[in-house]
Design a protein around this motif. Structure first.
Motif, PDB file in Angstrom:
ATOM      1  N   SER A  39       0.795  -1.329   0.432  1.00 22.26           N
ATOM      2  CA  SER A  39      -0.024   0.055   0.247  1.00 22.26           C
ATOM      3  C   SER A  39       0.754   1.219  -0.483  1.00 22.26           C
ATOM      4  O   SER A  39       2.057   1.068  -0.388  1.00 22.26           O
ATOM      5  CB  SER A  39      -0.833   0.010   0.915  1.00 22.26           C
ATOM      6  N   ASP A  40       0.178   2.592   0.580  1.00 22.07           N
ATOM      7  CA  ASP A  40       0.943   3.542   0.834  1.00 22.07           C
ATOM      8  C   ASP A  40       1.721   3.989  -1.051  1.00 22.07           C
ATOM      9  O   ASP A  40       2.833   4.133  -0.820  1.00 22.07           O
ATOM     10  CB  ASP A  40       1.639   3.371   1.606  1.00 22.07           C
ATOM     11  N   PRO A  41       0.947   4.501  -1.907  1.00 23.04           N
ATOM     12  CA  PRO A  41       1.815   5.183  -2.911  1.00 23.04           C
ATOM     13  C   PRO A  41       2.159   6.148  -2.966  1.00 23.04           C
ATOM     14  O   PRO A  41       1.641   7.057  -1.597  1.00 23.04           O
ATOM     15  CB  PRO A  41       0.733   5.165  -3.972  1.00 23.04           C
ATOM     16  N   ASN A  42       3.607   6.651  -3.213  1.00 25.33           N
ATOM     17  CA  ASN A  42       4.428   7.938  -2.933  1.00 25.33           C
ATOM     18  C   ASN A  42       4.294   8.791  -3.886  1.00 25.33           C
ATOM     19  O   ASN A  42       3.930   8.524  -5.122  1.00 25.33           O
ATOM     20  CB  ASN A  42       5.969   7.197  -3.022  1.00 25.33           C
ATOM     21  N   PRO A  43       3.325   9.769  -3.649  1.00 24.54           N
ATOM     22  CA  PRO A  43       2.784  10.672  -4.123  1.00 24.54           C
ATOM     23  C   PRO A  43       4.182  11.726  -5.007  1.00 24.54           C
ATOM     24  O   PRO A  43       4.096  12.848  -5.361  1.00 24.54           O
ATOM     25  CB  PRO A  43       1.770  11.706  -3.641  1.00 24.54           C
ATOM     26  N   ILE A  44       4.983  11.522  -4.256  1.00 26.48           N
ATOM     27  CA  ILE A  44       6.681  12.758  -5.161  1.00 26.48           C
ATOM     28  C   ILE A  44       7.099  11.874  -5.794  1.00 26.48           C
ATOM     29  O   ILE A  44       7.600  10.710  -5.758  1.00 26.48           O
ATOM     30  CB  ILE A  44       7.339  12.089  -2.710  1.00 26.48           C
ATOM     31  N   PRO A  45       7.253  12.825  -6.865  1.00 25.64           N
ATOM     32  CA  PRO A  45       7.947  12.000  -7.585  1.00 25.64           C
ATOM     33  C   PRO A  45       9.334  10.945  -7.397  1.00 25.64           C
ATOM     34  O   PRO A  45       9.931  12.172  -7.088  1.00 25.64           O
ATOM     35  CB  PRO A  45       7.922  13.419  -8.884  1.00 25.64           C
ATOM     36  N   LEU A  46       9.495   9.941  -8.258  1.00 26.51           N
ATOM     37  CA  LEU A  46      10.737  10.057  -7.613  1.00 26.51           C
ATOM     38  C   LEU A  46      12.353  10.906  -8.700  1.00 26.51           C
ATOM     39  O   LEU A  46      11.507  10.531 -10.755  1.00 26.51           O
ATOM     40  CB  LEU A  46      10.689   8.067  -8.232  1.00 26.51           C
ATOM     41  N   LEU A  47      12.897  11.455  -8.858  1.00 32.75           N
ATOM     42  CA  LEU A  47      14.075  12.121  -9.228  1.00 32.75           C
ATOM     43  C   LEU A  47      14.898  11.186  -9.803  1.00 32.75           C
ATOM     44  O   LEU A  47      16.414  11.889  -9.879  1.00 32.75           O
ATOM     45  CB  LEU A  47      14.369  13.401  -8.837  1.00 32.75           C
ATOM     46  N   THR A  48      14.486   9.827 -10.481  1.00 34.49           N
ATOM     47  CA  THR A  48      15.780   8.633 -10.566  1.00 34.49           C
ATOM     48  C   THR A  48      15.257   8.444 -12.178  1.00 34.49           C
ATOM     49  O   THR A  48      14.569   9.417 -13.029  1.00 34.49           O
ATOM     50  CB  THR A  48      15.712   7.425 -10.145  1.00 34.49           C
ATOM     51  N   GLN A  49      16.339   7.482 -12.627  1.00 36.41           N
ATOM     52  CA  GLN A  49      16.084   6.664 -13.670  1.00 36.41           C
ATOM     53  C   GLN A  49      14.678   6.425 -13.782  1.00 36.41           C
ATOM     54  O   GLN A  49      14.180   5.634 -14.788  1.00 36.41           O
ATOM     55  CB  GLN A  49      17.068   5.823 -14.143  1.00 36.41           C
ATOM     56  N   VAL A  50      14.025   5.706 -12.661  1.00 36.28           N
ATOM     57  CA  VAL A  50      12.450   5.529 -12.965  1.00 36.28           C
ATOM     58  C   VAL A  50      11.739   5.853 -12.493  1.00 36.28           C
ATOM     59  O   VAL A  50      10.758   5.334 -13.332  1.00 36.28           O
ATOM     60  CB  VAL A  50      12.086   4.737 -11.073  1.00 36.28           C
ATOM     61  N   TYR A  51      11.360   7.151 -12.892  1.00 34.86           N
ATOM     62  CA  TYR A  51      10.686   8.393 -13.438  1.00 34.86           C
ATOM     63  C   TYR A  51       9.964   8.361 -14.629  1.00 34.86           C
ATOM     64  O   TYR A  51      10.766   8.260 -15.736  1.00 34.86           O
ATOM     65  CB  TYR A  51      11.499   9.230 -13.265  1.00 34.86           C
ATOM     66  N   PRO A  52       8.581   8.114 -14.788  1.00 31.24           N
ATOM     67  CA  PRO A  52       7.942   8.578 -14.217  1.00 31.24           C
ATOM     68  C   PRO A  52       6.832   7.718 -12.868  1.00 31.24           C
ATOM     69  O   PRO A  52       6.021   7.921 -13.064  1.00 31.24           O
ATOM     70  CB  PRO A  52       6.887   9.017 -15.092  1.00 31.24           C
ATOM     71  N   TYR A  53       7.554   6.709 -12.672  1.00 32.78           N
ATOM     72  CA  TYR A  53       6.634   5.621 -12.002  1.00 32.78           C
ATOM     73  C   TYR A  53       7.023   5.872 -10.388  1.00 32.78           C
ATOM     74  O   TYR A  53       8.175   6.901 -10.367  1.00 32.78           O
ATOM     75  CB  TYR A  53       7.541   4.060 -12.248  1.00 32.78           C
ATOM     76  N   PHE A  54       6.512   6.089  -9.762  1.00 36.32           N
ATOM     77  CA  PHE A  54       6.277   6.179  -8.208  1.00 36.32           C
ATOM     78  C   PHE A  54       6.875   4.815  -7.219  1.00 36.32           C
ATOM     79  O   PHE A  54       6.312   3.673  -8.198  1.00 36.32           O
ATOM     80  CB  PHE A  54       5.444   6.988  -7.580  1.00 36.32           C
ATOM     81  N   ARG A  55       7.127   5.190  -6.164  1.00 38.61           N
ATOM     82  CA  ARG A  55       6.915   3.988  -5.796  1.00 38.61           C
ATOM     83  C   ARG A  55       5.714   3.352  -4.768  1.00 38.61           C
ATOM     84  O   ARG A  55       5.207   4.282  -4.303  1.00 38.61           O
ATOM     85  CB  ARG A  55       8.259   3.249  -4.514  1.00 38.61           C
TER      86      ARG A  55
END
Length: 961
Positions: A39-55
């Motif tokens: 649960s608990d998706p992260n609404p803060i964008p990941l500023l890594t090569q995984v962007y645009p996915y979220f954790r």
């Protein structure tokens, strides 16, 4: 009846029985599994090569019964269970006669923080595409469909749009009606005009057992960094590591077995006399990897973390490349590669159980074969995957020593033996007319180099270019730009570096710079295909159409870029409403690339525009025969019929976690090809999203009511969307537009422009992720600026993430007292929050509250995540500092007690104990030495000094593993 008539009768009867085989079946249903959910998706964008996915950051220690959709494929021999809501993973494959899972069957669904986005589950067989590790969709729903085929087989096709590469992957899981195997047929295509990162591995799981032998032909193995060592015997300790039980040393194991020309691998359980085989042609899958968690508690702790009662497992993995390479692998022969523009890759693999063969020497789609020679007895075994009625001939050198008709059904193991004197090193066996061939004398050792020349200059223009190119293939674009810039500083006329930098500038939407680089490349070699192709792309983007055509025309001279260049020319002429030329070039694009999906789609559009339904239907049927989940083809059928039935057929196949992204990709593809009305219709069918709203506003020339927008989990990333936002900003000066454009600019390494946009928003946004993101992007700014943004984020949302960010900021700037004040009440109110608990323990240590940190960690239960060591480091530090304080206060016995506790590995911290040889306890022994000396226990003090010396050697030796 003579013997020949009898043989004919037997073969005929056998054929009739085979033809009467029942068809395979497919069904869908819901099944309840005990589930440890995430649960608990992260609404803060990941500023890594995984962007645009979220954790996802929430994991549970308590199971709930949860229903999951199951697709079941079944025939007389095996059953395959697929969970489309969990990445399309093949959850289990079961041999029916003995009810034996020949892939690890996890009877619980236990998500743990292992993948790039967090949640992952063990067992079964998973398909991984993208850039590295587990696919971004490994724990979330994917698109799927099922089919009953004309040959009596059944299929489940899974797939999804990968946002990291904007490529589409599909895997058809097929179960024949009369075979004891299932196959996975991958179909992966790039409909973008540029190269994309290329990564694929299939990960299958088997139960771990001491009697498990890994059937992995090879003479060495590669590591993730491209290093190599011997296989199957470890040269350092002499252990035969092709047996599971002999890996009782060191840490986790990643063996990319290499060095022999083979096309199969598997595992065999000798006590149970059965196993599992994976087969494909070598050109399809040369990579074969073995993953073991490790046999110390460091690895075995994961047994209970990932299942309840099904035990530990290992992974047998197949790859398109030789190893799962990290950035350091660049400095070896085992580099990254990329996915060519408009390219399609497809390959097939077989997966099946093996029974009663005492091991495996050779395997293919017909079955697994083994021979053993002991005490003058030659024992022969063959476990078939399909009905066989053929001769088996065995030779000793050129002499036939055994010949027999093998007449068996699937999984009906053939076994025989003869007493004979032979040279087993000269044995050769042939089933039928080369159905399966084994030759002991065959030299299948590979001569492929495993080392880069020692004198290769990595700081040369070419060396730096190679590093930059590989970094691009890992989506590490900022680092790639640095390397390519260094390459061009070495030689500003280095043509490969110029063209690679032009590609990067095109990707980063710096089109004018890209054009100058491409021109410089062409000034050196005007016929260079790669330079011409990107010269065409860049000019098309800048609307220099004649130059674009010129570039693509010359690129077609070289086969590597011919199909892509023709596709681009088709797009240009389609936009110019020159359907004849567009169709000609789309058809020419197919000559060098029969699976060019973009070219097929362009033809379908042209035929629709010309109202040629017969040809359009042929193209659409071809697309769906190649890709049963082709959303374009289903949407085109809806455009032709314009009814609820075809509309539902289109929308119902988009079942993945982020459906709006699938609609957006399709709509933008239409837009890029000049089909604005079609793009608008796709967006109008799409689930609501901020990006969809932007595009519809642009296409309809309307304004946006930003008061109605919830910006949470909106992470635009496409260059086309950036262009749209730039247009929208001319009409509406809104912070959300600037924020989203800044995110795209940051992803394209346009940091200064991203910062400028974020600064221009001031403190207007009432959105906590904005301030957390701005603080991260301005991490090189002043302390006051970062502090202000993090405090603003926390004021807007005092949930754990923003509290954690602020506390970490205080730690970074050495305000540990402020961090303590911020955290202490929260931790008291949330004693089970192990993420914040670990952070609080660190803060307590920084505030010299060692006993409090010790007590906290003693009572904290941590759900582990792969590779984590922090919790034990904090525990050890607390114990050591308590020991030092006791030593200072001359409480030597108490100090020694803390030292003994520091050497423990309490598993509530989520980390199991490694082997003693891999643990560095020299600091503990030194403090113990000081205590024993103070207590005048000379003998024990000297023992500690000896232990330090021994441990130093162990630590050095451990590095060799």
């Amino acid at each position: 009846m003579n013997k020949y008539s009898f043989i004919f009768f037997a073969v005929s009867f056998f054929s009739i029985c085979v033809s009467a085989q029942n068809n395979a079946t497919v069904k869908e249903y819901k099944k309840s599994f005990p589930t440890y959910d995430f649960s608990d998706p992260n609404p803060i964008p990941l500023l890594t090569q995984v962007y645009p996915y979220f954790r996802y950051d929430g994991f549970s220690n308590k199971a709930i019964n949860k229903e999951w959709k199951v697709v079941e494929l079944s025939n007389e021999y095996i059953t395959v269970l697929i969970l489309p809501e969990i990445g399309g993973k093949i959850w289990a494959a079961i041999e029916k006669k003995n009810d034996r899972p020949f892939l690890y069957y996890n009877h619980v669904i236990k998500f743990r923080d292992v993948a790039m986005r967090g949640p992952w589950t063990s067992g079964g067989l998973e398909s991984n595409f993208g850039i590295i590790g587990h696919t971004p969709n490994c724990a979330t729903p994917v698109d799927y469909t099922i089919k009953t085929n004309a040959d009596g087989s059944v299929s489940c096709i899974i797939g999804v749009l990968d946002l990291l590469t904007r490529t589409n992957w599909r895997v058809e899981i097929n179960l024949p009606k009369d075979k004891a195997y299932f196959t996975t047929q991958a179909f992966w295509y790039n409909t973008t005009p540029t190269e994309q990162p290329y990564y694929h591995w299939m990960n299958s799981a088997l139960k771990a057992s001491d009697d498990l032998e890994f059937i992995y032909p090879g003479n060495k193995y590669l590591g993730h960094n491209g290093e190599y060592a011997s296989w199957p015997v470890n040269e350092t300790n002499g252990k035969e590591i092709s047996w599971y039980k002999n890996n009782d040393f060191g840490h986790y194991k990643s063996y990319h077995v290499f060095g022999k020309y083979t096309n199969f691998f598997g595992g065999y359980f000798h006590n149970e006399d059965d196993g599992t085989i994976r087969y494909s042609s070598h050109d399809d899958k040369p990579g074969k990897k073995l993953w073991i968690w490790g046999l110390s508690r460091q690895g075995m702790i994961w047994e209970q973390m990932l299942t309840d009662n099904d035990g530990q497992y290992v992974e047998l993995q197949s790859g398109r490349l030789f190893n799962q390479n990290t950035d350091l692998s660049t400095y070896t022969p085992f580099k990254h590669t990329d996915f060519e523009p408009y390219a399609t890759d497809t390959w097939k693999e077989y997966w099946y159980p093996v029974e009663h063969t005492k091991g495996v020497l050779k395997a293919n789609e017909y079955g697994a074969f083994n021979m053993l020679y002991n005490d003058s007895w030659l024992k022969i075994y063959f476990s078939p995957t399909q009905s066989i009625n053929d001769s088996l001939i065995i030779k000793d050198a050129d002499k036939i020593v055994y010949a027999k008709l093998v007449h068996v059904n699937p999984l009906q193991t053939f076994a025989d033996s003869i007493q004979i004197n032979i040279d087993e090193k000269k044995l050769a066996a042939t089933l039928g007319k080369n159905k399966l061939v084994y030759n002991a004398e065959e030299n299948d050792d590979l001569q492929r180099p495993v080392e880069t020349p020692k004198d290769f200059d990595w700081n040369s223009a070419y060396g730096l270019y190679l590093q930059g190119r590989d970094l691009m293939d890992m989506k590490l674009y900022a680092k790639a730009e640095t390397k390519l810039d260094s390459s061009l500083q070495k030689d500003h006329n280095f043509l490969p570096g110029l063209t690679q930098m032009a590609k990067l500038m095109y990707r980063n939407m710096r089109y004018d710079e890209a054009l100058q680089l491409a021109k410089r490349s062409l000034s050196i070699n005007t016929e260079d295909a790669e330079a011409n192709y990107y010269y065409g792309l860049i000019n098309a983007q800048l609307n220099n159409i004649s130059d674009a055509k010129d570039g693509f025309d010359i690129a077609t001279l070289t086969p590597a870029y011919r199909s892509a260049a023709y596709t681009q020319l088709a797009t240009i002429y389609l936009k110019e409403n020159n359907n004849d030329k567009a169709l000609m070039y789309a058809q020419k694009a197919m000559i060098n690339n029969a699976y060019n999906i973009a070219a097929l789609q362009l033809q379908a559009i042209i035929y629709r525009k010309e109202n040629n339904k017969q040809n359009a239907d042929k193209i659409l049927d071809t697309l769906l025969s190649l890709d049963a989940l082709n959303h374009f083809a289903l949407f085109e059928k809806y455009l032709w019929n314009n009814d609820d039935k075809t509309k539902l057929q289109f929308t119902s196949t988009i079942q993945n976690e982020l459906p709006a992204e699938t609609y957006t990709e399709l709509a933008i593809w239409y837009y890029n090809n000049g089909c604005v009305d079609e793009a608008k219709k796709v967006f109008e069918l799409s689930p609501a999203s901020v990006t969809t709203m932007y595009w519809l506003s642009f296409l309809n020339n309307s304004t946006i009511n930003f008061d109605t927008i919830n910006p949470a989990f909106s992470f635009p990333f496409r260059s086309e969307t950036a262009n749209i936002i730039q247009q929208l900003l001319k009409k509406q000066d809104n912070w959300l537009l600037k924020f989203h454009l800044a995110l795209i600019y940051h992803d394209r390494n346009r940091i200064a422009e991203a910062k400028q946009l974020l600064l221009s928003c001031g403190n207007q946004p009432n959105f906590a992720p904005f301030y957390a993101t701005r603080a991260a992007i301005f991490s090189d700014s002043s302390e006051d600026f970062i502090s202000s943004d993090l405090k603003k984020a926390f004021a807007l949302d005092n949930s754990w993430r923003y509290r954690k960010l602020l506390a970490e900021f205080y730690i970074t700037y050495q305000h540990s007292d402020s961090a303590l004040q911020l955290m202490q009440l929260y931790v008291k109110q949330h004693p089970n929050d192990y993420v914040m608990g670990m952070l609080y323990a660190k803060i307590l240590l920084l505030n010299h509250q060692y006993a409090a940190a010790d007590k906290l960690l003693t009572n904290l239960t941590i759900i582990p995540f792969e590779g984590a060591t922090l919790s034990h480091e904090l525990y050890r530090q607390a114990k050591l500092m308590e020991s030092v304080d006791a030593l200072k206060n001359k409480k030597n016995n108490q100090s020694l007690k803390f030292i003994q506790e520091a050497k423990q590995w309490p598993e509530n911290l989520g980390i199991g104990k490694p082997y003693d040889a891999d643990i560095d306890v020299r600091l503990e022994d030194w403090i113990a030495y000081k205590n024993y000396k103070a207590l005048s226990k000379t003998s024990l003090a000297n023992q500690m000094l000896d232990s330090i010396i021994t441990n130093s050697k162990q630590v050095s030796d451990a590095d060799k593993y």
